[in-house]
Design an enzyme around this catalytic site. Structure first.
Site, mmCIF file in Angstrom:
data_model
loop_
_atom_site.group_PDB
_atom_site.id
_atom_site.type_symbol
_atom_site.label_atom_id
_atom_site.label_comp_id
_atom_site.label_asym_id
_atom_site.label_seq_id
_atom_site.Cartn_x
_atom_site.Cartn_y
_atom_site.Cartn_z
ATOM 1 N N GLU A 148 39.865 44.613 39.524
ATOM 2 C CA GLU A 148 40.034 44.826 40.978
ATOM 3 C C GLU A 148 41.014 43.811 41.565
ATOM 4 O O GLU A 148 41.836 44.152 42.430
ATOM 5 C CB GLU A 148 38.674 44.727 41.690
ATOM 6 C CG GLU A 148 38.810 45.052 43.174
ATOM 7 C CD GLU A 148 37.530 44.814 43.963
ATOM 8 O OE1 GLU A 148 36.429 45.054 43.425
ATOM 9 O OE2 GLU A 148 37.650 44.382 45.122
ATOM 10 N N CYS A 157 31.388 44.668 49.558
ATOM 11 C CA CYS A 157 30.975 46.001 50.017
ATOM 12 C C CYS A 157 29.468 46.080 50.292
ATOM 13 O O CYS A 157 28.702 45.196 49.896
ATOM 14 C CB CYS A 157 31.397 47.051 48.988
ATOM 15 S SG CYS A 157 30.344 47.049 47.544
ATOM 16 N N HIS A 166 39.882 39.948 36.765
ATOM 17 C CA HIS A 166 39.079 41.149 37.037
ATOM 18 C C HIS A 166 40.027 42.274 37.453
ATOM 19 O O HIS A 166 40.955 42.049 38.235
ATOM 20 C CB HIS A 166 38.052 40.862 38.147
ATOM 21 C CG HIS A 166 37.071 41.977 38.302
ATOM 22 N ND1 HIS A 166 37.361 43.127 38.994
ATOM 23 C CD2 HIS A 166 35.810 42.137 37.820
ATOM 24 C CE1 HIS A 166 36.311 43.940 38.937
ATOM 25 N NE2 HIS A 166 35.358 43.351 38.231
ATOM 26 N N SER A 218 30.612 43.280 34.126
ATOM 27 C CA SER A 218 30.410 43.830 35.471
ATOM 28 C C SER A 218 30.185 42.667 36.440
ATOM 29 O O SER A 218 29.175 41.963 36.368
ATOM 30 C CB SER A 218 29.195 44.764 35.455
ATOM 31 O OG SER A 218 28.677 44.898 36.751
ATOM 32 N N CYS A 266 26.302 52.766 42.886
ATOM 33 C CA CYS A 266 26.758 52.791 44.290
ATOM 34 C C CYS A 266 27.581 54.064 44.481
ATOM 35 O O CYS A 266 27.876 54.778 43.509
ATOM 36 C CB CYS A 266 27.627 51.574 44.550
ATOM 37 S SG CYS A 266 29.065 51.558 43.459
HETATM 38 FE FE1 SF4 Z 1 30.720 50.344 44.322
HETATM 39 FE FE2 SF4 Z 1 31.275 48.591 46.188
HETATM 40 FE FE3 SF4 Z 1 32.755 48.652 43.967
HETATM 41 FE FE4 SF4 Z 1 32.930 50.637 45.738
HETATM 42 S S1 SF4 Z 1 33.520 48.533 46.080
HETATM 43 S S2 SF4 Z 1 32.748 50.832 43.507
HETATM 44 S S3 SF4 Z 1 30.857 50.774 46.545
HETATM 45 S S4 SF4 Z 1 30.587 48.129 44.096
#
Ligand code: SF4
Length: 318
Positions: free
Chosen positions: A134, A203, A132, A231, A20
């Site tokens: 994020e 996203c 995770h 992932s 991406c």
């Molecule tokens: Fe890729 Fe979406 Fe993650 Fe951004 S948010 S790194 S576009 S998967």
């Protein structure tokens, strides 16, 4: 040599798949940082969740570490695409380090939403997966206790917020679109005054890859997803295929393929997570065609033209 009567295996290749714009940018940032500052450049966490990518960058001079205190004085550091808690750049500044933030702009957008919700005095729910990076980064945008993690519909049922009128939510960007809408539906039933993002934060790349894998799953006997076990978006692709009724497996590369499991399949669907390079997709396809006669069909469900700029600190050499 197969005769003309030999049944031909069809490979159905999902499009979009693989890298991406956020992953593309993060890899470019590490490469440019090495070019600008010279090796080694330290990277906090796997820049993206893929061993092949990480090893390729290590060969160019990147050193991957888990925490900032492992980075020696005077050496530049890059933060991964998943985003970091606010304490990380704050610590880098305190130590007067050169740092480059490779957080995907779509994750940064969620961080800004969190700040806005907090400024309005709301308690924020984060729909995502515990542990995770994020989620750790997004929840680290505010003080501990300002956010609650929601992983399932049951978690929504167990919520007892102090003030249900002051609740908002954000989501991890790489979730299952379908599972998330179930959670959001339950949240909205229980808390009608809930403040939601204009649209869920999942996203474009996650959404497009899930739509594409759903489409190929409907026509395939097996689906192979190329991606790493850690992932999130790759694992969701396996789940989406299975929920669409097609058995699916996650492989990192061709050597992981189980040909016994593929036996009997007339159509094999192939996709790849957002952090899996195309070279590994090609490797898997070649390994299958080395065993079976067949042909490849590309199944396109969306065209993508998203790109992100690199941070200003690297613009002079980009
Ligand atoms: Fe890729 Fe979406 Fe993650 Fe951004 S948010 S790194 S576009 S998967």
């Amino acid at each position: 040599m197969a005769s003309s009567d030999t049944p031909q295996l069809r490979i159905l290749l999902a499009n979009p798949r693989g890298f991406c714009a956020g992953v593309d940018r993060a890899i470019k940032i590490v490469e440019l940082a090495i070019k600008k500052f010279g090796a080694p450049v330290y990277v906090r966490h796997e820049i993206v969740h893929n061993r092949y990518v990480v090893e390729g960058l290590e060969a160019k001079g990147a050193v991957f570490v888990d925490e900032l205190d492992e980075v020696p004085e005077g050496v530049p550091v890059v933060f991964s695409a998943h985003g970091v808690p606010k304490s990380v750049p704050a610590e880098a500044e305190r130590r007067e380090m050169i740092y480059v933030d490779a957080t995907c702009p779509l994750v940064s957008k969620v961080h800004r939403q969190v700040e806005r919700h907090k400024d309005r005095g709301n308690h924020i729910l984060m729909i995502g997966h515990e542990g995770h990076p994020e989620v750790i980064g997004t929840m680290g945008q505010v003080n501990e206790g300002s956010m609650t993690l929601i992983e399932t519909v049951e978690d929504v049922d167990n919520l007892s917020p102090e003030n249900p009128a002051k609740l908002s939510y954000v989501t991890q960007t790489t979730l299952s679109v379908d599972d998330t809408s179930d959670i959001v539906e339950r949240l909205e039933e229980r808390f009608p005054e809930l403040k939601s993002p204009k649209k869920e934060d999942i996203c474009y790349a996650t959404t497009n890859r899930q739509i594409a894998v759903k489409a190929i799953a409907k026509e395939s006997d097996r689906v192979v997803v190329i991606g790493a076990p850690n992932s999130s978006n790759s694992r969701r692709l396996v789940e989406v295929s299975e929920k669409s009724g097609c058995p699916a497996v996650l492989v990192q590369r061709a050597t992981d393929l189980d040909f016994e499991w593929l036996k009997g399949a007339k159509t094999i669907g192939i996709s790849a997570g957002a952090s899996a390079p195309e070279i590994l997709v090609e490797e898997v396809i070649s390994a299958i065609f080395a065993r079976y006669e067949g042909y490849l069909e590309i199944f396109t469900t969306a065209e993508e033209d998203v790109t992100f700029k690199v941070p200003p600190i690297l613009k002079d050499i980009a």
